[in-house]
Structures are given as structure tokens and as C-alpha cells.
Design a protein around this motif. Structure first.
Motif, mmCIF file in Angstrom:
data_model
loop_
_atom_site.group_PDB
_atom_site.id
_atom_site.type_symbol
_atom_site.label_atom_id
_atom_site.label_comp_id
_atom_site.label_asym_id
_atom_site.label_seq_id
_atom_site.Cartn_x
_atom_site.Cartn_y
_atom_site.Cartn_z
ATOM 1 N N PRO A 154 -3.386 4.170 -5.414
ATOM 2 C CA PRO A 154 -3.981 3.458 -6.545
ATOM 3 C C PRO A 154 -4.136 4.377 -7.740
ATOM 4 C CG PRO A 154 -5.648 4.007 -4.905
ATOM 5 C CD PRO A 154 -4.321 4.348 -4.298
ATOM 6 N N ASP A 165 -0.944 1.526 -18.229
ATOM 7 C CA ASP A 165 -1.503 0.503 -17.336
ATOM 8 C C ASP A 165 -1.921 -0.760 -18.077
ATOM 9 O OD1 ASP A 165 -3.578 1.689 -18.667
ATOM 10 O OD2 ASP A 165 -4.827 2.029 -16.903
ATOM 11 N N ASN A 191 0.818 -1.229 0.000
ATOM 12 C CA ASN A 191 0.000 0.000 0.000
ATOM 13 C C ASN A 191 0.847 1.273 0.000
ATOM 14 O OD1 ASN A 191 -2.370 -1.608 0.207
ATOM 15 N ND2 ASN A 191 -2.045 -1.757 2.422
ATOM 16 N N SER A 198 2.934 1.806 -10.111
ATOM 17 C CA SER A 198 1.580 1.310 -9.906
ATOM 18 C C SER A 198 1.453 -0.123 -10.433
ATOM 19 C CB SER A 198 0.570 2.202 -10.632
ATOM 20 O OG SER A 198 0.441 3.437 -9.983
ATOM 21 N N THR A 199 0.624 -0.887 -9.772
ATOM 22 C CA THR A 199 0.412 -2.274 -10.180
ATOM 23 C C THR A 199 -0.989 -2.450 -10.754
ATOM 24 O OG1 THR A 199 -0.358 -2.871 -7.967
ATOM 25 C CG2 THR A 199 1.997 -3.140 -8.435
ATOM 26 N N ASN A 200 -1.147 -3.426 -11.616
ATOM 27 C CA ASN A 200 -2.453 -3.760 -12.167
ATOM 28 C C ASN A 200 -2.428 -5.218 -12.599
ATOM 29 O OD1 ASN A 200 -1.775 -3.969 -15.184
ATOM 30 N ND2 ASN A 200 -1.040 -1.901 -14.683
#
Length: 582
Positions: free
Chosen positions: A42, A394, A38, A485-487
Motif C-alpha cells: 500500500p 495518487d 495484495n 498502486s491503486t487508489n
């Protein structure tokens, strides 16, 4: 049938170039992923600058820092991402300028820099002994294997003579500009460039844009006349009021030499333009490469390929010369991509401050519609844009837009002229339905840190499906932006290898079919602002778990299909290995 798909670029390139160094597998994750849960807000992107810890260190020298007396000090330099040693990992080349102070130039001896990718998130400066140690007013760069020997070469434009660096392997380059016939006579100011096989003979030709006809000995000083004043403040002069310089097209003869065909091809006919970035684009989908040139303070140019070795400028009738009000703009950078998913290439262009950028949607009938306001991109007029690229930050399958900015007048800070010399970057997230959302302020410190930026190149530097950006900044260190950032989205990397066509497959149209959607891209040299991106194509695939098929229309006009494959990897497509499409 022979094997068509390869899981990574490494084995397929092992026989080409210098392979003395052992190959390493691509890391499972980026070396700059966040370590704390975290830790990253986001969102589609959170960019951080890792240039310093990655070893990407050099000072860009382009004239004065607090003031710019002449226009040559303002345009900055480009950057290229390319795999010079064929180890499957993209390396970085940063163009450098110089200074008007002869004594300072002798002391600093600024040169361009080549950085080798160490496969672990770091780079090593390998410039010394590479043959790339040129000191002068370096400007743009483009990449292409002009001699089809399996090693990518560099062309570097400059104020003065340009340089063609032939890749010798083993990290060595040889300046063959004079012998090849592409150095020029030293009187032009080269800016953008692109390798392009305009006649489809399998050999890469070379398009070079020129800016102004400039001579520091006769150039007016700041404040001398209306062209040297901006908002009541004396500033450097130009480009208005300075003579223009015609663009150049070199035809590759296939024997290591080029022929200047600028006049015979019609490229010279676009007089009175101040030209910057070069983006090749088959805008009418006829299989023949056309050329778009962003121009400063003059209409942009769209060279339509007439398939007989000649071109004609159709920018005005195609709708990409002016803005929607019919007014010329001060264009700097340009990028080509299918932002609305209809399979046709669209164009985005950056412009001067106090003006909007340009977004041209391809109508499919040889014309474009200006959609900058319709797309929600007409509000940011504070920034002066330079390098820009369509990129899927992304991997959701929709092309976003990333742009770097910076003013040309350092005096905007001291004279309080309603702008700033150092500016943040702009990140527009593609929301679908032809709309974008400005997420620049939520894009991380890599977006918001002020810089006066020029060149921009993007690429998958660690082969993990995450696009990074390399930025060349005026009078400062470069930036290497990685997205933390992750996705859960998927991706596919595509490498084209020509056999009858040029070895890089530059000019190939690649269509990736997943479920009921097609993604379309072209392999191109140049673009952005006088820079060159990773030649490997990157496709964000969203939630798709499987590629159904791929079709490639090669630069020679012939098409073939390749069967499906799994996602989240690189595949190499070799001309002649697929199933021919008749």
C-alpha cells in the motif's frame, strides 16, 4: 450554445493529422496493473520499469562509459511525450547523442528514436523513414505546433546546429531548420528549449538556452588546472573556466520563418550563465509568459516579460537566482507547479551533488520564498539531480515531486569520492501544509534501481488517469515507469485547443473548480531537464465526483468559462466555445 465538452480526445482530433489508423477506445485499466491481489504494498506509488516489455528499446550513446574526457559527454539527452499522429494516444521521442570515436560513430550511427503508442501497453519504433534519423550530439527537445496546422512539431537542440522538424503527417517529419532560420550557426551548444508565444500574436515563438562555448580541439584535458579536478581526482573540465554562450529567442513571423530577436528582446543580456532547462511561467499572473532558466554553477535566470517584446532578468530581486544563503547553485532541471494549493505557480529546481535542491514558493507579489528546508526536502544531498516534475502520483489533488539523478563523473565509483555514478530516483509525496515526505525507498523498483539518468518526461500514456514517467539514461536503455498502486481518487484530463491563440493553447492558464477548491495549471512546452511532457493537463481531484466549472485564460489574455462535467475522463476545451469573462 455549441458543445463545449468532449468525453475524450479522439473524436475532436479525428479531422486533424494522419487518421489512417483506426482509433481504439482507452482501456478501462492500465495494461500494467498487478494481476495478483495484495501484490503491491500500500502507498501512493509503486513504480516498475516496463520499458523492455513495452518495446521501448534504444541505447543512449553519450561519449565514454567508464570515463568522460570532455564535458560534452556528460550532459545527456532529453525525452518528449507527444501525440505526433493525433490518434489520441501519446507517443515517445528519445533524443540521442554520439561518441568522440569517429570509427565507433560510423559503425553505430546512433540516432534519436520515435516510438508509436500501440494503445495496448506497447510501442513500435517508427524512426526509420520518419526523417528524424540525425546522428550527432543531440541534447534537448521541445514540442509545439509552430505553424498551427494541427500537427505538433519537434525542435531538437544539439552541440552544433539545432533541428526544427516540421510534422508532415503520416509519421513523416521534415528538417526545416535552415529555411525557418532556427538552425543557428553551429557554434553554440543548445540545451533546453520551449515554444512560447511571448508576444501573444497567436504564433509560437522559440526560446533556446545555451550551455558553454566548447571546442573539443582546444578543450583542456582532465587534471589540467583546478577546474579539471574534483575532490582531488582528475575529471573532465567545466563548466567553470569555460566561456559562456548567450541564450537565443526566435520570433515566429507566421510564414514558416523565424527572426532572431535575442539582442533586441534583452535575452542576450544575461551573459556569464551556463544554461540548461527552460520553464515558462507566468509568475506574476499578468497574462504574459515569463521564462525561468536553470543554470549550472551560476545564478538562475527569470526573464520578466515587459509586454513590449522585451525581457529583463529579475531572478535576484524575485528570490529565485540563489539559495536562501545567497549562494549560486549548479542547477540542472526545473519544474513549475502549485504545490501548496494557493493558485500560484511555484518552482522546484535540481542541483549538483553535495547540495540541496531548490524549492521556491510564490508569494503572490512578484517574489518567491525559499522553502526547501521548511518543506522537508533539504536532506538528500547525495544525489546529482537532472529531470524533475511536479506530478500527482495518487490523484489526491496535491502535487508530488519526482526527480531523476546521476553523477557526471564516472570516476566517483573508482576513486570512492562519497557518491555514485548511477543513482536512484527521488519521490517526494505531498503531505499537505507545505510539507513533503520522502517515499523514494517505498516507491518500488522503478525508483530504487540505480541509473545515471538525465531527461525525464511524464504523461498519461494510456489515457486512464495514471501518470507514467519516461527517462533517458546515460549509456543505457530508457526506463518507462508505471505506477501499480491503486487508489479511489478521481482525475480530469484537459486538452486546450486554440483558435485565435496558438493551436496547442501553450501558455493558457486553466482553473478547475471542484466543490470549494480550485486547481490551477498552465499549458507549457519544455521544462523538466531539456525535455517535454504530455501537453495535456492532468488534474488529480481526490474524492471529488464532479467538476463544477473550468475557466481558461487563453494565451491572448482573454478568458472564458466552461460548464461542469463528470470526472475520470479527458475533455477538450476549444477557444471561443465557452462563455466570455469580461
Amino acid at each position: 450554445m455549441v458543445l463545449l465538452w468532449m468525453p475524450s480526445p479522439y473524436a475532436s482530433l479525428a479531422a486533424q493529422g494522419d487518421m489512417s489508423k483506426p482509433l481504439k477506445a482507452a482501456p478501462a485499466t492500465s495494461p500494467y496493473r498487478p494481476t495478483q491481489a495484495n501484490a503491491i504494498p500500500p502507498g501512493p506509488a509503486w513504480f516498475i520499469d516496463v520499458a523492455s516489455q513495452a518495446g521501448l528499446r534504444m541505447e543512449n550513446i553519450n561519449g565514454g562509459t567508464d570515463t568522460k574526457k570532455y564535458i560534452i559527454e556528460t550532459t545527456g539527452s532529453g525525452v518528449a511525450i507527444f501525440d505526433y499522429d493525433n490518434d489520441g494516444w501519446p507517443d515517445i521521442f528519445l533524443v540521442n547523442g554520439t561518441t568522440l570515436d569517429a570509427k565507433l560513430e560510423q559503425r553505430l550511427k546512433p540516432t534519436s528514436h520515435l516510438f508509436h503508442n500501440n494503445h495496448d501497453g506497447t510501442f513500435t519504433d517508427v524512426t526509420r523513414g520518419s526523417g528524424l534519423e540525425f546522428t550527432g550530439w543531440g541534447q534537448g527537445v521541445c514540442v509545439g505546433d509552430y505553424d498551427n496546422d494541427g500537427l505538433d512539431d519537434l525542435y531538437v537542440t544539439a552541440y552544433g546546429k539545432n533541428h526544427l522538424y516540421q510534422n508532415q503527417g503520416s509519421g513523416k517529419f521534415k528538417d526545416v531548420s535552415e529555411a525557418a532560420g532556427v538552425a543557428g550557426d553551429g557554434s553554440a551548444w543548445g540545451t533546453g528549449c520551449a515554444f512560447v508565444d511571448y508576444d501573444r500574436d497567436g504564433h509560437l515563438d522559440l526560446m533556446v538556452a545555451n550551455y558553454v562555448n566548447f571546442n573539443v580541439k582546444t578543450a583542456p584535458n582532465p587534471g589540467e588546472g583546478q577546474i579539471c579536478v574534483w575532490k582531488g581526482t582528475p575529471v573532465m573540465c567545466g563548466p567553470r573556466g569555460l566561456a559562456s554562450s548567450p541564450n537565443i529567442l526566435y520570433h515566429n513571423l507566421g510564414n514558416g520563418k523565424f527572426e532572431n530577436v535575442s539582442k533586441a528582446s534583452g535575452i542576450e543580456k544575461t551573459e556569464g550563465h551556463y544554461c540548461f532547462s527552460v520553464s515558462t511561467v507566468d509568475y506574476d499572473d499578468d497574462g504574459w509568459p515569463d521564462i525561468y532558466v536553470a543554470c549550472d554553477s551560476t545564478p538562475s535566470i527569470l526573464y520578466h516579460n515587459l509586454k513590449n517584446g522585451t525581457f529583463v532578468d529579475v531572478a535576484a530581486e524575485a528570490g529565485v537566482a540563489f539559495n536562501e544563503d545567497g549562494r549560486e547553485q549548479a542547477g540542472m532541471g526545473s519544474t513549475v507547479g502549485d504545490y501548496d494549493g494557493d493558485g500560484r505557480p511555484d518552482i522546484f529546481k535540481t542541483n549538483f551533488s553535495d547540495d540541496s535542491s531548490s524549492l521556491y514558493r510564490n508569494n503572490g507579489d512578484g517574489t518567491f520564498a525559499s522553502t526547501i528546508f521548511e518543506a522537508g526536502l533539504g536532506l538528500n544531498t547525495h544525489e546529482l539531480g537532472w529531470g524533475t516534475m511536479f506530478m500527482d502520483v495518487d490523484n489526491d489533488g496535491r502535487l508530488d515531486i519526482f526527480s531523476v539523478n546521476g553523477h557526471v563523473y564516472p570516476e566517483v565509483d573508482t576513486a570512492h569520492l562519497g557518491s555514485t555514478y548511477r543513482q536512484s530516483r527521488l519521490l517526494y509525496w505531498n503531505a499537505g501544509n507545505g510539507k513533503f515526505k520522502d517515499i523514494s525507498q517505498q516507491g518500488g523498483p522503478g525508483c530504487t534501481q540505480p541509473m545515471s539518468s538525465r531527461g525525464l518526461a511524464i504523461g498519461d500514456l494510456w489515457n486512464d488517469g495514471r501518470m507514467s514517467a519516461v527517462i533517458n539514461n546515460m549509456s543505457a536503455q530508457p526506463m518507462l515507469l508505471v505506477n501499480q498502486s491503486t487508489n479511489a481518487n478521481h482525475w480530469l484530463g484537459v486538452i486546450t485547443r486554440g483558435t485565435k491563440s496558438n493551436r496547442d493553447g501553450i501558455g493558457a492558464k486553466v482553473t478547475v473548480q471542484v466543490a470549494d477548491h480550485k486547481f490551477v495549471q498552465e499549458v507549457r512546452s519544455g521544462s523538466s531537464y531539456i525535455s517535454n511532457n504530455d501537453l495535456r493537463l492532468h488534474f488529480g481531484l481526490g474524492s471529488s465526483l464532479r467538476v463544477e466549472r473550468i475557466e481558461v485564460r487563453w494565451p491572448n489574455g482573454k478568458s472564458e468559462t466552461f460548464p461542469g462535467a463528470d470526472v475520470d475522463k479527458f475533455v477538450t476545451l476549444t477557444e471561443g466555445s465557452g462563455t466570455a469573462v469580461h
